[in-house]
Design a protein around this motif. Sequence first.
Motif, PDB file in Angstrom:
ATOM      1  N   SER A  89     -36.705 -22.552  31.106  1.00 56.67           N
ATOM      2  CA  SER A  89     -36.023 -23.534  30.258  1.00 56.67           C
ATOM      3  C   SER A  89     -35.531 -22.939  28.940  1.00 56.67           C
ATOM      4  O   SER A  89     -35.110 -23.678  28.048  1.00 56.67           O
ATOM      5  N   THR A  90     -35.532 -21.619  28.802  1.00 54.02           N
ATOM      6  CA  THR A  90     -35.157 -20.979  27.538  1.00 54.02           C
ATOM      7  C   THR A  90     -33.752 -21.370  27.086  1.00 54.02           C
ATOM      8  O   THR A  90     -33.537 -21.718  25.925  1.00 54.02           O
ATOM      9  N   THR A  91     -32.779 -21.346  27.985  1.00 59.93           N
ATOM     10  CA  THR A  91     -31.404 -21.672  27.618  1.00 59.93           C
ATOM     11  C   THR A  91     -31.307 -23.096  27.085  1.00 59.93           C
ATOM     12  O   THR A  91     -30.658 -23.351  26.074  1.00 59.93           O
ATOM     13  N   GLN A  92     -31.967 -24.020  27.742  1.00 57.74           N
ATOM     14  CA  GLN A  92     -31.973 -25.431  27.315  1.00 57.74           C
ATOM     15  C   GLN A  92     -32.640 -25.571  25.948  1.00 57.74           C
ATOM     16  O   GLN A  92     -32.147 -26.285  25.078  1.00 57.74           O
ATOM     17  N   ARG A  95     -30.352 -24.212  23.197  1.00 59.87           N
ATOM     18  CA  ARG A  95     -29.266 -25.158  22.927  1.00 59.87           C
ATOM     19  C   ARG A  95     -29.743 -26.276  21.997  1.00 59.87           C
ATOM     20  O   ARG A  95     -29.073 -26.647  21.042  1.00 59.87           O
ATOM     21  N   LYS A  96     -30.931 -26.819  22.269  1.00 60.33           N
ATOM     22  CA  LYS A  96     -31.474 -27.897  21.433  1.00 60.33           C
ATOM     23  C   LYS A  96     -31.797 -27.395  20.023  1.00 60.33           C
ATOM     24  O   LYS A  96     -31.516 -28.074  19.037  1.00 60.33           O
ATOM     25  N   LEU A 100     -30.267 -28.198  15.598  1.00 67.42           N
ATOM     26  CA  LEU A 100     -31.017 -28.615  14.407  1.00 67.42           C
ATOM     27  C   LEU A 100     -30.489 -27.848  13.199  1.00 67.42           C
ATOM     28  O   LEU A 100     -30.607 -26.628  13.136  1.00 67.42           O
ATOM     29  N   PRO A 101     -29.921 -28.535  12.209  1.00 64.64           N
ATOM     30  CA  PRO A 101     -29.345 -27.828  11.060  1.00 64.64           C
ATOM     31  C   PRO A 101     -30.366 -27.051  10.242  1.00 64.64           C
ATOM     32  O   PRO A 101     -30.014 -26.112   9.545  1.00 64.64           O
ATOM     33  N   GLU A 102     -31.627 -27.417  10.344  1.00 60.65           N
ATOM     34  CA  GLU A 102     -32.668 -26.711   9.584  1.00 60.65           C
ATOM     35  C   GLU A 102     -33.025 -25.358  10.206  1.00 60.65           C
ATOM     36  O   GLU A 102     -33.668 -24.539   9.562  1.00 60.65           O
ATOM     37  N   VAL A 103     -32.624 -25.121  11.444  1.00 57.60           N
ATOM     38  CA  VAL A 103     -32.872 -23.825  12.085  1.00 57.60           C
ATOM     39  C   VAL A 103     -31.724 -22.906  11.676  1.00 57.60           C
ATOM     40  O   VAL A 103     -30.606 -23.028  12.159  1.00 57.60           O
ATOM     41  N   VAL A 134     -39.024 -30.013  16.991  1.00 54.19           N
ATOM     42  CA  VAL A 134     -39.077 -28.793  17.810  1.00 54.19           C
ATOM     43  C   VAL A 134     -40.144 -28.931  18.887  1.00 54.19           C
ATOM     44  O   VAL A 134     -39.909 -28.621  20.053  1.00 54.19           O
ATOM     45  N   ARG A 135     -41.300 -29.415  18.516  1.00 52.97           N
ATOM     46  CA  ARG A 135     -42.403 -29.525  19.473  1.00 52.97           C
ATOM     47  C   ARG A 135     -42.143 -30.564  20.554  1.00 52.97           C
ATOM     48  O   ARG A 135     -42.758 -30.518  21.611  1.00 52.97           O
ATOM     49  N   MET A 136     -41.217 -31.500  20.310  1.00 54.95           N
ATOM     50  CA  MET A 136     -40.871 -32.529  21.295  1.00 54.95           C
ATOM     51  C   MET A 136     -39.785 -32.076  22.277  1.00 54.95           C
ATOM     52  O   MET A 136     -39.503 -32.773  23.247  1.00 54.95           O
TER      53      MET A 136
END
Length: 152
Positions: A89-92, A95-96, A100-103, A134-136
């Motif tokens: 699931s790395t690609t998914q 993408r998520k 996130l603008p904070e990343v 992130v954890r979700m």
Amino acid sequence: MSEPRKEAEKAKYSPDALDRRIIAHLRADGRASLSKLADALDVARGTVQNRLDRLLETGTLLGFTARVREDYEMDAVHAVMMIEVVGKSTTQVIRKLRGLPEVHALHTTNGKWDLVANIRASGLAEFDRVLREVRMIDGVSNSETSLLLSSV
């Protein structure tokens, strides 16, 4: 163009020397005009425009950003988050995370952790929210975060 074909084109594209020079100039001045870039690189303005279009279309260039003084965000929380991903699931997950603008930066790595994210949040409450988000994310199985306290 079909989606699989677009992805194949992105995978095949490899920036050449002129592309790398354009990127280097943009790193120094992300607001440089097409004319200024063309003059600095000794190429036509249209060449710069076509190259920028291709760099953006292929995802090589993700966008333009403003650089600010380090003390501009005195109360900002800076952290490094190591992320473990389940299965394929790395690609998914990437993408998520990019959404996130904070990343501010995201890296793949080896060892126990699959990804390393540089996070900037305006305060602890926002930082806490980002950690929860992130954890979700489906595919994130574990994470470890370290706050950056000072630069030495």
